[in-house]
Structure formats: C-alpha cells, structure tokens
Design a protein around this motif. Structure first.
Motif, PDB file in Angstrom:
ATOM      1  N   GLY A  94       0.811  -1.408  -0.023  1.00  0.00           N
ATOM      2  CA  GLY A  94      -0.153  -0.074  -0.009  1.00  0.00           C
ATOM      3  C   GLY A  94       0.774   1.224  -0.150  1.00  0.00           C
ATOM      4  N   GLN A  95       2.125   1.225   0.011  1.00  0.00           N
ATOM      5  CA  GLN A  95       2.956   2.160  -0.036  1.00  0.00           C
ATOM      6  C   GLN A  95       3.621   2.584  -1.277  1.00  0.00           C
ATOM      7  N   GLU A  96       3.752   3.834  -1.487  1.00  0.00           N
ATOM      8  CA  GLU A  96       4.232   4.060  -3.013  1.00  0.00           C
ATOM      9  C   GLU A  96       5.652   4.422  -2.753  1.00  0.00           C
ATOM     10  N   LEU A  97       6.604   3.738  -3.241  1.00  0.00           N
ATOM     11  CA  LEU A  97       8.082   3.810  -2.941  1.00  0.00           C
ATOM     12  C   LEU A  97       8.776   4.695  -3.795  1.00  0.00           C
ATOM     13  N   THR A  98       8.545   5.036  -4.940  1.00  0.00           N
ATOM     14  CA  THR A  98       9.202   5.856  -5.685  1.00  0.00           C
ATOM     15  C   THR A  98       9.502   7.071  -5.211  1.00  0.00           C
ATOM     16  N   GLY A  99       8.557   7.669  -4.793  1.00  0.00           N
ATOM     17  CA  GLY A  99       8.785   9.175  -3.962  1.00  0.00           C
ATOM     18  C   GLY A  99       9.542   9.291  -2.729  1.00  0.00           C
ATOM     19  N   LEU A 100       9.663   7.963  -2.009  1.00  0.00           N
ATOM     20  CA  LEU A 100      10.346   8.121  -0.604  1.00  0.00           C
ATOM     21  C   LEU A 100      11.690   8.785  -0.852  1.00  0.00           C
ATOM     22  N   SER A 101      12.174   9.554   0.411  1.00  0.00           N
ATOM     23  CA  SER A 101      13.442   9.823   0.440  1.00  0.00           C
ATOM     24  C   SER A 101      14.368   8.656   0.870  1.00  0.00           C
ATOM     25  N   THR A 102      15.526   9.038   0.689  1.00  0.00           N
ATOM     26  CA  THR A 102      16.544   8.001   1.141  1.00  0.00           C
ATOM     27  C   THR A 102      16.368   7.364   2.445  1.00  0.00           C
ATOM     28  N   ARG A 103      16.306   8.337   3.319  1.00  0.00           N
ATOM     29  CA  ARG A 103      15.912   7.944   5.060  1.00  0.00           C
ATOM     30  C   ARG A 103      14.678   7.114   5.010  1.00  0.00           C
ATOM     31  N   GLN A 104      13.637   7.501   4.380  1.00  0.00           N
ATOM     32  CA  GLN A 104      12.504   6.890   4.616  1.00  0.00           C
ATOM     33  C   GLN A 104      12.507   5.293   3.738  1.00  0.00           C
ATOM     34  N   MET A 105      13.345   5.323   2.764  1.00  0.00           N
ATOM     35  CA  MET A 105      13.400   4.032   2.041  1.00  0.00           C
ATOM     36  C   MET A 105      14.105   3.029   2.830  1.00  0.00           C
ATOM     37  N   ARG A 106      15.163   3.618   3.713  1.00  0.00           N
ATOM     38  CA  ARG A 106      15.944   2.835   4.675  1.00  0.00           C
ATOM     39  C   ARG A 106      15.113   2.001   5.463  1.00  0.00           C
ATOM     40  N   THR A 107      14.156   2.794   6.321  1.00  0.00           N
ATOM     41  CA  THR A 107      13.175   1.874   6.923  1.00  0.00           C
ATOM     42  C   THR A 107      12.235   0.893   6.236  1.00  0.00           C
ATOM     43  N   MET A 108      11.989   0.990   4.984  1.00  0.00           N
ATOM     44  CA  MET A 108      11.301   0.183   4.125  1.00  0.00           C
ATOM     45  C   MET A 108      12.210  -0.859   3.978  1.00  0.00           C
ATOM     46  N   ARG A 109      13.764  -0.789   3.709  1.00  0.00           N
ATOM     47  CA  ARG A 109      14.365  -2.013   3.621  1.00  0.00           C
ATOM     48  C   ARG A 109      14.276  -3.054   4.671  1.00  0.00           C
ATOM     49  N   ARG A 110      13.828  -2.587   5.920  1.00  0.00           N
ATOM     50  CA  ARG A 110      13.819  -3.708   6.821  1.00  0.00           C
ATOM     51  C   ARG A 110      12.859  -4.667   6.589  1.00  0.00           C
ATOM     52  N   ARG A 111      11.882  -4.234   5.481  1.00  0.00           N
ATOM     53  CA  ARG A 111      10.828  -5.071   5.115  1.00  0.00           C
ATOM     54  C   ARG A 111      11.186  -5.705   3.808  1.00  0.00           C
ATOM     55  N   MET A 112      11.818  -5.383   2.859  1.00  0.00           N
ATOM     56  CA  MET A 112      12.123  -5.844   1.738  1.00  0.00           C
ATOM     57  C   MET A 112      13.685  -5.877   1.384  1.00  0.00           C
ATOM     58  N   GLN A 113      14.175  -7.068   1.326  1.00  0.00           N
ATOM     59  CA  GLN A 113      15.672  -7.472   1.365  1.00  0.00           C
ATOM     60  C   GLN A 113      16.205  -8.305  -0.078  1.00  0.00           C
ATOM     61  N   VAL A 114      17.212  -8.486  -0.219  1.00  0.00           N
ATOM     62  CA  VAL A 114      17.801  -8.971  -1.549  1.00  0.00           C
ATOM     63  C   VAL A 114      18.970 -10.201  -1.299  1.00  0.00           C
ATOM     64  N   ILE A 115      18.915 -10.998  -2.192  1.00  0.00           N
ATOM     65  CA  ILE A 115      19.809 -12.041  -1.939  1.00  0.00           C
ATOM     66  C   ILE A 115      20.613 -12.061  -3.430  1.00  0.00           C
ATOM     67  N   PHE A 116      22.020 -11.733  -3.482  1.00  0.00           N
ATOM     68  CA  PHE A 116      22.554 -11.529  -4.720  1.00  0.00           C
ATOM     69  C   PHE A 116      22.942 -12.835  -5.543  1.00  0.00           C
ATOM     70  N   GLN A 117      23.361 -12.725  -6.644  1.00  0.00           N
ATOM     71  CA  GLN A 117      23.766 -13.732  -7.505  1.00  0.00           C
ATOM     72  C   GLN A 117      25.029 -14.322  -7.153  1.00  0.00           C
ATOM     73  N   ASP A 118      26.127 -13.644  -7.093  1.00  0.00           N
ATOM     74  CA  ASP A 118      27.414 -14.113  -6.920  1.00  0.00           C
ATOM     75  C   ASP A 118      28.244 -14.085  -5.391  1.00  0.00           C
ATOM     76  N   PRO A 119      27.919 -15.263  -4.799  1.00  0.00           N
ATOM     77  CA  PRO A 119      28.449 -15.537  -3.487  1.00  0.00           C
ATOM     78  C   PRO A 119      29.719 -15.072  -3.193  1.00  0.00           C
ATOM     79  N   TYR A 120      30.562 -15.083  -4.454  1.00  0.00           N
ATOM     80  CA  TYR A 120      32.093 -14.495  -4.173  1.00  0.00           C
ATOM     81  C   TYR A 120      32.253 -13.090  -4.258  1.00  0.00           C
ATOM     82  N   SER A 121      31.400 -12.578  -4.772  1.00  0.00           N
ATOM     83  CA  SER A 121      31.699 -10.962  -4.838  1.00  0.00           C
ATOM     84  C   SER A 121      30.818 -10.159  -3.975  1.00  0.00           C
ATOM     85  N   SER A 122      29.851 -10.788  -3.611  1.00  0.00           N
ATOM     86  CA  SER A 122      28.752 -10.079  -2.555  1.00  0.00           C
ATOM     87  C   SER A 122      29.019 -10.078  -1.188  1.00  0.00           C
TER      88      SER A 122
END
Lengths: 347, 356
Positions: A94-122
């Motif tokens: 329900g929250q639009e992300l494109t307009g959020l500031s970097t700071r607001q986005m940081r709190t959102m990232r608690r709820r959305m995470q990422v797993i990267f492809q290369d376990p050697y460089s990440s």
C-alpha cells in the motif's frame, strides 16, 4: 479483456489469490548514454526496463525469467529503489516507494531484502560471517545488547543450516554454497516479508543448487516470506515459483501460473525459450519439439518498432512491426503480450 | 569404428604450498572416430585439467602429468617433444574454450587470428588464408563474413564469438575437438543455436568431439557416450542413453535427482546431494564420495572401488552398483511423490515408460 495494470488494482479474485503485497505499474528504467567530457549530455537512452507491470501476492513466489540483458535484474533493483526508476510506480504493501526519500526508504528496507547472484563478490572479504549477518541488526537498531546480538546471529546461522561457531570465519573459508547461505542469513536478519532473489543459485554447482533451493522453500514456509525469484534457468524457476513472468528486452511478454506457462505457453518467445532447455534424458530430449530462434537479442539502445520480439519471431506478421502489444489477460490468470495469442482480441 | 584417442591411467597433479592436489588421478578412456564423448562433473572434479592434459597445456610448475599415456592415432603424445606437440595442437587436435570473451585476442582482427593457424599448419599464403577465413566464418553461420572478418572481437556478441572459436577450431580439419564448457557463458536460446551448429559440423566433417560440461542436459542432447568424474576419477562411464536411464553410481543418481526437470511434473522437494565435494589435497581413504553417499557401507571406507563392468559397455566404480539402476530414480517410478497437478500425470507415465 482488461490490461494488466487495471486487473492489479481491481484485484480480480481468482480462487487461490491472496492479498497483493507488491505491485509494479508501468515501470521504466532508462539509462542515459552520455557524450562529452565536461558538459555531459544524453545522446541516447538504454531502455533496460520499458513499461513493466505485475503484482506479487503475499506468500507467493513470482519467478522472473529471461536472457541476459532483458532487464530482469534492473527490475529487481528498481523495486528495491537501488535504482530510481525513470517512470512508473512501485507499491509495496500500500505504500508508494518511488517518491520516498533515502531515509524513508531505509526503514522500508527492513521489510524488503535482496539475495545476490554471486556469493563470491557480494560478501565483504574483510568482515567475518557473523559481522556480515549482524550488521543489519545494528543499522536498524534491532538488538539492545551484545548478548542479544550474538544470540540472534547464532540463530540466523542455524536457520540457514550453518554452525554458529562459523560466525568468526571469513568468507574465503566457506564454499560457494555456504557463502550463499550467509547471503540468505543476512537477508533474513531484519525479518523481512519480501525478498528479491537475484539469480541466487546460478553460480553454484548442480548438487549444491538443489540444497539452496530447498533452503529457500523451507524458509519461505517458516517465516512467511514472499519472493521475487529472478533467474535464467527455467527448470529451477518452475520448481520454486507459483507464477512465472517471462521478460524479453525490457518487456514482460507473458505471465501465468507455473504449470500453465509450461503446459501451454502462448507467447512465441516463451515457447522458444522452453524448447531450448535440454532435458537430462537423451531419449526424451530427442523427441521434443525444438524451436531455434534465429539471430540474437537486439540492442536495448535501439529496440525494434512494434513488438520488440518481431525480428526473431517465427510467426510474426506485418502488424507485429507496427503495433506494440500490451500485456493482456487472455485467459484466466494468464497474461500475454502477443497480438496472435488466442483470446488477445483486437489491437 | 577405429579408436582415435586412448587415455590410459592419466594422472595430473599440482604441487602447491598446501600439498599435492591430485586433480586427475588415474583416468582411462578412449574416443572413437567421429563420436561425441561427454565429460561431466562439478567444479573442481578435474574435468578441465584432464582435457588440458591431453593438449599438454598444463602450467608446469605447479602442474605436472605424473603418469599415464595418451595415445593419439596410436602415438603417445605425452612422450613426444614440444615441437612435435605444437604440430599436432591446432592441426589435429583443437580446443574450444568456455569464455569466448577472453580467449580471443582483443587487438587483432579475426582475419589475423584465423589466418595464423592456416598459414602455420596448412602452409597457405596470406591471400589464401584470408579467403579460407571468410569461408570458415560463413560456414559457422556468421552473416556478411567478407566484411566481418576484418572486425575485432569486441564487435561480436558472445554467441558470435563462440562461433568464431568453433571456426578456428575447425580451420585445420582436426581429428579431435575438445570443447570445454562451450555454452556455459551463453543464454539458452543462443546455447541451442551453438549446440545445433556443433552437432551438424562434427557429423559433416567426421570430427570426434569431447564435450566437457556440468550441464547434464547438454550431454544428453549431444553425446554418444559419457564419463562422469568425481574428485579426479571417472566414477561411471557408458553410452549416454544407458547412463541416464540406468545409472549405477550413487553420485550419478544424485545428480539426476537434484535437477528439476521441465518435462516431468514438479516434485514437491528437490533431492540434493548433501555435503560438499571433498578437498583434493586430503582425499579420504576408500571411496571419495562415501561421506555424501546414501548407500555407503563399511567397505567403502577402506577399499576404493575400481571401475567395474556392470552392463554391456557400462562401467561404475561403486561396490553396490548392482542395487542401483532405474529403480534408484524413484522420482520417475513413484508418481505419488509429486505435489501438484494430476493433469501432467499422463505425460509423466509416458516418459516413464520411455525411460524404462
């Protein structure tokens, strides 16, 4: 016949549908190509993602497949706002992300995470596994004491099938599969509800791939996770996903339930992609129909007119070079962007 | 068919600070004229090192071929001097590498790179070599070859570069081509194109091919026979159709069970091989696979199983190979395992019947 974007918001309710957690509407990411040394001006744009719309239901896994350069990773990064999209909306719970500031986005990232492809460089080679996994806990202030921190790191290691005593080791002391487990534990540390898995098993050996796929499935069940699973390996994607979206040159060409898309693919690109996968059984493989695509993927700098797939399409007709097909629901829960797909209607 | 290449008890070891890495440790096989042999295994199992050993391209030090014979057209090419080897390499045996991005010289045009082998091995003049280069490029399906031959590698896409590599490997009408992961760096649709190209070219020219890959599907599509390697040894070998439908080594069974398959209904859970491949410096006694093996018994810890004949033209290095076979692939036999959709059941039983 409704378009993808409309159905998303109106929430056509198929029997098994859950609540929509993430919705992407007409997402565009154009990277400028610049010329000039001091006064840089954009001379062209690489249309990495060019009008992509889809949604992900809570608790499901949406697979995103396509070949290199089709924009699947860029889509994932735009959702997390690691790239700021050129246009379009990303609505998370329900929250639009494109307009959020970097700071607001940081709190959102608690709820959305990422797993990267290369376990050697990440993984940072100078940090111990424990610190890599524990850093998000400190950044987001999720622990109050050293003991709590240690306990939580140990618990996370155990959750991904590693031993707590491994917390003091450095990434180079782990094998590829174990490193990917560390990447998974790091993503889990903040207790997210949504994880973008960007080719998490592509760099691993077959026997280890299956271990990580099973781990991701177990964790999804235990922690109620929703995945966007980006990969180019169609057999892995079918295994792990509830629904599958196929991308080609910055566009989604087809979305359907995992069995539906493999049983009756409607877009000619999906069909070619499926037929290109060799089956590990010589007798069965020899009997399969094979559609060999001629040529290569065109440059996203100067994509073809009309349907971006038409220069390579075995069934293209004249209109294909003129009409840009939108993604439409051609059958219940089956979207395709091909004017010749049965049920597509007028164009 | 005559035997073109015979490898006998090949051992290639690397002498490092940590100890001796036995990358290839007693590998024997042969390649018939015109056949395609698949060499399958996971990273670090020694498949690439065994191929480089055939070409004598092992960096020495630290590597050394410590033992064995490689009979190519009945001549032991491990014994001949480097000048003679150079005359064979590129002319009678050639190689296609995995990375089409890094194995071409970025500062030379394709014409220069293709002409080099032609002038050297076939004694062509510059003009003849140029003409032949153009022919080669068009034969591997590069359009507008006349113009493209004057371009540099960066002007080609990955799939096109791999075609150039194949053209280069074919340029001196070799008897044997070794393709080391020829399609791993490519996308699936391009991979299919390259596979079809290699298949038609090898049958057209009667070239023998060794394909090294970790992709079981690629071998299935391509190979007549296959060798499966684990920890520096061949643990199972036989005709491709036979090995896939009647696997007799637990590692082969494990590999086949751990990949999801597009042609069968989805399984509820994948069945991975637990654990990690062993450290090649400190290989355990007995069978190297036993720590990860579900069939392991006491004997496996003490006695290393040799390759034993289990069926016509089919060898396996397992003490319990008799108990394996089609029944070990329970995901095929036991349809009750599947989690969802009965509608695919018909297709599955069909394919099941084919396998058996």
């Amino acid at each position: 016949m409704t378009t993808m974007t409309e159905t998303g918001t109106q929430g056509r309710a198929p029997a098994e549908s859950g609540e929509i957690l993430l919705e992407v509407k007409n997402l565009k990411m154009h990277f400028p190509v610049t010329a000039g040394i001091i006064f840089q001006r954009a001379v062209a744009h690489i249309k990495a993602v060019d009008g992509v719309s889809f949604f992900v239901r809570r608790g499901e896994t949406l697979g995103l497949v396509g070949e290199s350069g089709c924009g699947k990773t860029t889509t994932g990064r735009c959702i997390l706002q690691l790239y700021r999209p050129t246009d379009g909306q990303v609505i998370f719970d329900g929250q639009e992300l494109t307009g959020l500031s970097t700071r607001q986005m940081r709190t959102m990232r608690r709820r959305m995470q990422v797993i990267f492809q290369d376990p050697y460089s990440s993984l940072n080679p100078r940090m111990t596994a424990g610190n890599i996994i524990g850093e998000p806990l400190i950044v987001h202030g999720l622990v109050n004491s050293k003991d709590e921190y240690k306990d939580r790191v140990a618990e996370l290691l155990q959750n991904v099938g590693l031993n707590p005593y491994m917390a003091d080791r450095f990434p180079h002391e782990f094998s590829g599969g174990q490193r990917q487990r560390i990447g998974v534990a790091r993503a889990l540390s903040v207790d997210p509800s949504f994880i973008v898995c960007d080719e998490p098993v592509s760099a691993l050996d077959v026997s280890i791939q299956a271990q990580i796929v099973n781990l991701l499935e177990d964790l999804q069940e235990r922690f109620d996770l929703t995945y966007l699973f980006i990969a180019h390996d169609l057999s892995v994607v079918r295994h792990i996903s509830n629904r599958v979206a196929v991308m080609y040159l910055g566009h989604i060409v087809e979305i359907a339930d995992r069995n539906e898309i493999y049983r009756s693919p409607l877009h000619p690109y999906t069909r070619a992609l499926l037929s290109a996968v060799p089956i590990p059984d010589p007798i069965i493989d020899a009997q399969r129909e094979r559609i060999l695509l001629s040529g290569e993927v065109p440059s996203p700098l100067n994509p073809p007119s009309g349907c971006v797939f038409h220069p390579r399409c075995p069934i293209a007709i004249d209109s294909c070079s003129e009409v840009t097909p939108e993604l439409r629901e051609v059958d219940s829960n089956h979207w395709a962007a091909c004017i010749q797909a049965p049920g597509y209607g007028s164009y | 068919m005559a035997t073109l290449l015979e490898v006998k008890d090949l051992r290639t070891h690397f002498y490092t600070f940590e100890g001796v890495v036995k990358a290839v440790d007693g590998v024997s096989y042969e390649v018939e004229e015109g056949e395609t042999l698949g060499l399958v295994g996971e990273s670090g199992c020694g498949k690439s090192v065994s191929a480089l050993s055939l070409m004598r391209l092992i960096p020495d030090p630290p590597g050394k071929i410590v033992d064995g014979e490689v009979l190519f057209e009945s001549e032991d090419i491990l014994k001949i001097d480097m000048d003679d080897m150079r005359r064979i390499r590129g002319a009678k045996m050639s190689m296609v590498f995995q990375e089409p991005m890094t194995s071409l010289n970025p500062v030379l045009t394709l014409e220069r790179q293709l002409s080099e082998t032609l002038q050297l091995h076939r004694g062509m003049s510059r003009e003849e070599a140029r003409q032949e280069s153009v022919d080669l490029l068009s034969r591997v399906g590069i359009p507008d070859a006349e113009r493209r031959v004057r371009q540099y590698p960066h002007q080609f896409s990955g799939g096109m570069r791999q075609r150039v590599m194949i053209a280069m490997a074919l340029s001196c009408n070799p008897k044997l081509i070794i393709a080391d992961e020829p399609t791993t760096a490519l996308d699936v649709t391009i991979q299919a194109q390259i596979l079809e190209l290699m298949k038609s070219l090898t049958s057209e020219f009667g070239v023998s091919l060794i394909v090294i890959t970790h992709n079981l599907g690629v071998v299935a599509r391509y190979a007549n026979r296959m060798n499966i390697m684990y920890a520096g040894k061949i643990i199972e070998r036989g005709a491709a159709g036979e090995v896939y439908s009647n696997p007799r080594h637990p590692y082969t069974v494990g590999l086949l069970k751990s990949v999801p398959r597009l042609d069968l209904p989805r399984r509820a859970k994948l069945d991975p091989i637990e654990g990690q491949p062993p450290d090649l410096i400190n290989l355990p006694e007995g069978c190297a696979f036993r720590d990860r093996c579900r069939w392991a018994v006491d004997k496996c810890a003490t006695e290393e199983p040799p390759l034993m004949l289990v069926n016509e033209g089919h060898w396996s290095a397992c003490w319990r190979s008799d108990e394996l076979g089609p029944s070990a692939l329970d995901f095929l036999a036991d349809l009750g395992l599947y989690a969802d959709d009965s509608s695919n059941g018909a297709a599955a039983s069909e394919s099941d019947a084919e396998v058996e």
